[in-house]
Motif scaffolding. Structure first.
Motif, PDB file in Angstrom:
ATOM      1  N   ASP A 184       9.076  52.429  56.578  1.00 24.99           N
ATOM      2  CA  ASP A 184       9.921  51.790  55.550  1.00 24.99           C
ATOM      3  C   ASP A 184       8.823  50.765  54.933  1.00 24.99           C
ATOM      4  OD1 ASP A 184      12.130  53.168  56.873  1.00 24.99           O
ATOM      5  OD2 ASP A 184      13.249  51.366  57.376  1.00 24.99           O
ATOM      6  N   VAL A 185       8.903  50.954  53.546  1.00 27.85           N
ATOM      7  CA  VAL A 185       7.990  50.170  52.865  1.00 27.85           C
ATOM      8  C   VAL A 185       8.595  49.758  51.489  1.00 27.85           C
ATOM      9  CG1 VAL A 185       5.877  50.305  51.542  1.00 27.85           C
ATOM     10  CG2 VAL A 185       6.149  51.788  53.532  1.00 27.85           C
ATOM     11  N   VAL A 186       8.450  48.365  51.171  1.00 28.23           N
ATOM     12  CA  VAL A 186       8.824  47.766  50.058  1.00 28.23           C
ATOM     13  C   VAL A 186       7.618  47.900  49.136  1.00 28.23           C
ATOM     14  CG1 VAL A 186       9.395  45.552  48.958  1.00 28.23           C
ATOM     15  CG2 VAL A 186      10.358  46.205  51.094  1.00 28.23           C
ATOM     16  N   LEU A 187       7.955  48.551  47.995  1.00 29.36           N
ATOM     17  CA  LEU A 187       6.910  48.984  47.009  1.00 29.36           C
ATOM     18  C   LEU A 187       6.573  47.778  46.144  1.00 29.36           C
ATOM     19  CD1 LEU A 187       8.017  52.531  46.174  1.00 29.36           C
ATOM     20  CD2 LEU A 187       6.109  51.775  48.049  1.00 29.36           C
ATOM     21  N   GLY A 188       5.807  47.880  45.231  1.00 25.88           N
ATOM     22  CA  GLY A 188       5.414  46.834  44.232  1.00 25.88           C
ATOM     23  C   GLY A 188       6.445  46.565  42.994  1.00 25.88           C
ATOM     24  N   ASP A 189       7.424  47.557  42.902  1.00 28.91           N
ATOM     25  CA  ASP A 189       8.416  46.951  42.079  1.00 28.91           C
ATOM     26  C   ASP A 189       9.649  46.851  42.736  1.00 28.91           C
ATOM     27  OD1 ASP A 189       9.321  49.426  43.577  1.00 28.91           O
ATOM     28  OD2 ASP A 189       9.933  50.622  41.748  1.00 28.91           O
ATOM     29  N   GLY A 190       9.665  46.399  44.166  1.00 25.86           N
ATOM     30  CA  GLY A 190      10.581  45.869  44.947  1.00 25.86           C
ATOM     31  C   GLY A 190      11.478  46.969  45.580  1.00 25.86           C
ATOM     32  N   SER A 191      11.388  48.245  45.213  1.00 28.30           N
ATOM     33  CA  SER A 191      12.291  49.357  45.875  1.00 28.30           C
ATOM     34  C   SER A 191      11.701  49.347  47.429  1.00 28.30           C
ATOM     35  CB  SER A 191      12.301  50.471  44.967  1.00 28.30           C
ATOM     36  OG  SER A 191      10.819  50.877  45.054  1.00 28.30           O
ATOM     37  N   LEU A 192      12.742  49.981  48.187  1.00 26.64           N
ATOM     38  CA  LEU A 192      12.648  50.298  49.530  1.00 26.64           C
ATOM     39  C   LEU A 192      12.587  51.861  49.739  1.00 26.64           C
ATOM     40  CD1 LEU A 192      12.368  49.379  52.522  1.00 26.64           C
ATOM     41  CD2 LEU A 192      14.806  49.426  52.389  1.00 26.64           C
ATOM     42  N   VAL A 193      11.564  52.139  50.361  1.00 26.85           N
ATOM     43  CA  VAL A 193      11.439  53.886  50.592  1.00 26.85           C
ATOM     44  C   VAL A 193      11.322  54.090  51.905  1.00 26.85           C
ATOM     45  CG1 VAL A 193      10.751  54.475  48.209  1.00 26.85           C
ATOM     46  CG2 VAL A 193       9.119  54.036  50.079  1.00 26.85           C
ATOM     47  N   ARG A 194      11.632  55.184  52.587  1.00 28.70           N
ATOM     48  CA  ARG A 194      11.338  55.515  53.772  1.00 28.70           C
ATOM     49  C   ARG A 194      10.391  56.738  53.714  1.00 28.70           C
ATOM     50  NH1 ARG A 194      15.486  55.856  58.664  1.00 28.70           N
ATOM     51  NH2 ARG A 194      15.227  53.614  58.176  1.00 28.70           N
ATOM     52  N   ALA A 195       9.129  56.651  54.314  1.00 30.55           N
ATOM     53  CA  ALA A 195       8.253  57.850  54.136  1.00 30.55           C
ATOM     54  C   ALA A 195       8.208  58.584  55.618  1.00 30.55           C
ATOM     55  CB  ALA A 195       6.842  57.396  53.740  1.00 30.55           C
ATOM     56  N   ALA A 510      -1.436  58.011  45.080  1.00 29.66           N
ATOM     57  CA  ALA A 510      -0.199  57.158  45.546  1.00 29.66           C
ATOM     58  C   ALA A 510      -0.287  55.870  44.890  1.00 29.66           C
ATOM     59  CB  ALA A 510      -0.344  57.217  47.228  1.00 29.66           C
ATOM     60  N   ARG A 511      -1.333  54.973  44.702  1.00 30.54           N
ATOM     61  CA  ARG A 511      -1.347  53.898  44.109  1.00 30.54           C
ATOM     62  C   ARG A 511      -0.550  53.772  42.725  1.00 30.54           C
ATOM     63  NH1 ARG A 511      -3.699  49.139  45.594  1.00 30.54           N
ATOM     64  NH2 ARG A 511      -4.289  48.541  43.514  1.00 30.54           N
ATOM     65  N   LYS A 512      -0.860  55.001  41.842  1.00 32.45           N
ATOM     66  CA  LYS A 512      -0.155  54.736  40.610  1.00 32.45           C
ATOM     67  C   LYS A 512       1.253  54.956  40.667  1.00 32.45           C
ATOM     68  CE  LYS A 512      -4.001  56.063  37.502  1.00 32.45           C
ATOM     69  NZ  LYS A 512      -5.083  56.970  38.347  1.00 32.45           N
ATOM     70  N   LYS A 513       1.651  56.226  41.578  1.00 27.92           N
ATOM     71  CA  LYS A 513       3.019  56.636  41.690  1.00 27.92           C
ATOM     72  C   LYS A 513       4.088  55.646  42.421  1.00 27.92           C
ATOM     73  CE  LYS A 513       5.518  60.216  43.878  1.00 27.92           C
ATOM     74  NZ  LYS A 513       5.514  61.647  44.825  1.00 27.92           N
ATOM     75  N   TYR A 514       3.215  54.610  43.210  1.00 28.56           N
ATOM     76  CA  TYR A 514       4.099  54.130  43.982  1.00 28.56           C
ATOM     77  C   TYR A 514       3.968  52.421  43.423  1.00 28.56           C
ATOM     78  CZ  TYR A 514       5.382  57.916  46.827  1.00 28.56           C
ATOM     79  OH  TYR A 514       5.963  59.165  47.294  1.00 28.56           O
ATOM     80  N   HIS A 515       3.466  52.345  42.428  1.00 30.30           N
ATOM     81  CA  HIS A 515       3.718  51.027  41.702  1.00 30.30           C
ATOM     82  C   HIS A 515       2.687  50.112  42.355  1.00 30.30           C
ATOM     83  CE1 HIS A 515       7.175  52.424  39.775  1.00 30.30           C
ATOM     84  NE2 HIS A 515       7.646  52.642  40.763  1.00 30.30           N
ATOM     85  N   ALA A 516       1.640  50.222  43.101  1.00 30.79           N
ATOM     86  CA  ALA A 516       0.716  49.585  43.869  1.00 30.79           C
ATOM     87  C   ALA A 516      -0.509  48.893  43.029  1.00 30.79           C
ATOM     88  CB  ALA A 516       0.174  50.267  44.924  1.00 30.79           C
ATOM     89  N   GLU A 517      -0.662  49.653  41.766  1.00 31.73           N
ATOM     90  CA  GLU A 517      -1.634  49.346  40.836  1.00 31.73           C
ATOM     91  C   GLU A 517      -1.414  48.036  40.201  1.00 31.73           C
ATOM     92  OE1 GLU A 517      -4.465  50.434  40.476  1.00 31.73           O
ATOM     93  OE2 GLU A 517      -4.254  52.403  40.285  1.00 31.73           O
ATOM     94  N   GLY A 518      -2.412  46.868  40.450  1.00 33.56           N
ATOM     95  CA  GLY A 518      -2.011  45.321  40.073  1.00 33.56           C
ATOM     96  C   GLY A 518      -1.028  44.788  41.236  1.00 33.56           C
TER      97      GLY A 518
END
Ligand code: FAD
Length: 544
Positions: A184-195, A510-518
């Protein structure tokens, strides 16, 4: 300001030399008692946290709080935003590096609870800061353990997931990451996903291991568990001759035969180029007086350090005993593998063990907490701490190279499967080369080469040793044969060389797609040592 800098240079040099020569005494008189007090305080705090603050039912609320904080970060002015990291102090992590968290926006990820044990699916769901000590204490009395764990009780379930974990069960199931059912991961945009390995976020699932928190904040994970018996029947097999022990490890690990009958646990400790003790462990019951007579609680304070105990079988010959499971899993904890010997050379003496053995090991967190720039430089200039993943095909070559470059024994060998998950499930590890694959299987047999200790020339205070040359030569070898450096340890790689060692294509996507850049530091930025190891290492190089 370092108080040593106030001393005249001659006196400073002599004092430092005295402290180095009497390091054991200094550690026993000051470091061990201070570490004990520090550890007691930390344990009390953890007990308080576990018993009084523990609230698995509040997990979702705690995660929402983290999401809110990430949301607030997103509202900041984009150009002035600093990348995010967890607020966990560096000194609590086992990594030898000190990532500069002060240059990041720190988000508390205070998640310490065991959430759920599901014995039908054989998984345990935990928050990321649950430690190996906590989870073994919880699972073993219930008849289970993690499929892959680590022998150091302070390692965290989350740290092992986003770094790497490997143990003596890994010849059966692979790295720790292979035993993770979901993140379970909180992404850079604040959303929560289960991978998971087969849901819509499987691209993230395969890139999270070895990502060191650069893809998001881990807030929970499900880990595969295995049923256990309360003891491990351990067979110690001393082997003379390098080819003999290497061949035996390939055979016992099933490197060449996917249908080989595998022991539950397997490792080798190499004591010199031509002598090793192979340890074969199987879950067992102790149900007869003969077996009970062979029980050995190897972690008790007065017992010899585990690797010293193992070494005795080189002269005693093949033997066996029964080790209680938790003792087995934490067998290397007291001597921190064999690191403690370089700190307290007399620490394995029976009198020391009897009276002061209970103070060991000094807490890794305490050692890091009290690290001065001089001690930090020594950790990579006058010592070596490296775990390296290499293919079984180069076992002999790697031991020879380690001897040539570092001249230190013992050396640890843990065999481990590296799986080929196919081109659409790429992570940071490349598929093993065809000659590294186990025939007919979807994995190759690799191993962890653990080199910890003081290089020979430094130990003898004679001869030439340059950590930069040795480490860079080892890293060139690792890249050539398709291996990987564990990233908790100091790397001497340039970014270009790092990109050659690891496959970062899927990771960058994955960094681009999951809002990790920056939002999070890049992997190389996160794991490279915070000091200039090449400059300092060259300065510390020891001349003939
Ligand atoms: C002497 C020694 C021997 C070792 N031997 C082995 C061995 O035999 N086998 C093995 O597998 N490993 C070994 N290790 C390494 C160990 O596995 C790593 O240090 C591992 O990362 C676990 O440490 P940790 O829990 O302190 O993780 P941390 O260092 O705290 O975490 C790892 C990374 O993940 C990030 N992170 C952690 N939690 C989160 C989160 N919730 N969200 C976002 N980011 C997060 C951290 O910032 C860090 O970059 C050894 C280490 C030492 C010191």
């Amino acid at each position: 300001m370092n108080p040593f800098d106030l001393l005249p240079p001659g006196l400073k040099k002599r004092l430092i030399r005295w402290l180095e020569d009497n390091r054991g005494l200094v550690i026993v008189l000051f470091c061990l008692p201070a570490s004990f007090i520090f550890d007691t305080g930390l344990s009390l705090y953890k007990w308080f946290q576990r018993t009084l603050l523990s609230a698995p039912e509040r997990h979702d609320a705690r995660v929402r709080q983290i999401q809110r904080r990430v949301g607030d970060w997103n509202k900041q002015d984009a150009p002035s935003r600093r990348p995010m990291c967890t607020s966990r102090p560096n000194w609590l992590s086992l990594s030898t590096t000190f990532f500069k968290k002060s240059e990041c926006h720190r988000i508390p990820v205070d998640l310490y609870d065991i959430l759920q044990l599901d014995t039908e699916r054989m998984v345990v769901r935990v928050e990321p800061m649950v430690t190996v000590g906590d989870i073994t204490r919880y699972l073993i009395p219930r008849g289970y353990t993690l499929a892959v764990t680590l022998e150091i009780s302070d390692a965290t379930c989350g740290g092992l997931a986003l770094g790497v974990g490997m143990t003596t069960y890994s010849h059966r199931v692979g790295l720790y990451q292979e035993t993770i059912v979901s993140y379970d991961v909180v992404l850079g945009d604040g959303s929560l996903v289960r991978a998971t390995a087969d849901n819509e976020h499987k691209d993230l699932y395969y890139c999270l291991p070895w990502s060191h928190g650069t893809l998001g904040f881990l807030v929970a994970l499900e880990l595969q568990i295995i049923p256990v018996k309360q003891f491990v029947h351990m067979r110690y097999i001393p082997v003379r001759g390098q080819k003999q022990y290497c061949d035996r490890m390939r055979e016992l690990s099933g490197a060449l035969d996917k249908d080989a009958k595998l022991p539950d646990y397997l490792e080798a400790t190499v004591f010199d180029r031509d002598s090793a003790v192979i340890m074969v462990g199987n879950f067992a019951k102790v149900d007869t007086p003969e077996k009970a007579a062979k029980v050995n609680h190897v972690t008790r304070w007065y017992k010899p350090w585990f690797y010293k105990h193992v070494e005795t079988f080189l002269t005693k010959g093949e033997s066996d005993e029964y080790i209680p499971l938790r003792d087995y899993l934490l067998r290397h904890n007291r001597a921190i593998f064999w690191v403690l010997e370089s700190m307290i050379p007399f620490g394995n003496h029976p009198v020391f063990r009897l009276f002061l053995g209970w103070l060991c090991p000094p807490k890794p967190a305490f050692l890091k907490f009290t690290t001065t720039p001089g001690i930090r430089a020594m950790t990579f200039s006058k010592q070596v701490f490296q775990d390296i993943v290499l293919p079984m095909t180069v076992l002999e070559e790697s031991i020879d190279l380690s001897e040539k470059l570092f001249d230190t024994y013992p050396v640890l060998i843990y065999p481990c499967r590296i799986y080929d998950h196919g081109p659409s499930n790429r992570g940071q590890l490349r598929s093993p080369k065809s000659d590294q694959m186990c025939p007919g299987a979807n994995y190759g047999m690799f191993y962890d080469l653990g080199v910890y200790g003081t290089p020979g020339p430094v130990r003898r205070k004679r001869g030439y040793y340059n950590p930069v040359e040795s480490m860079r030569a080892m890293e060139a070898f690792i890249r050539k044969v398709g291996g990987y450096s564990f990233l908790y340890a100091d790397i001497f790689l340039t970014e270009e060389e790092f990109n050659e060692m690891f496959d970062l294509e899927a990771y960058n996507r994955a960094r681009k797609k999951y809002h990790a850049e920056g939002a999070f530091p890049r992997l190389y930025e996160k794991v490279r040592p915070e000091v200039d190891v090449v400059k300092i290492g060259n300065e510390y190089a020891q001349a003939e």
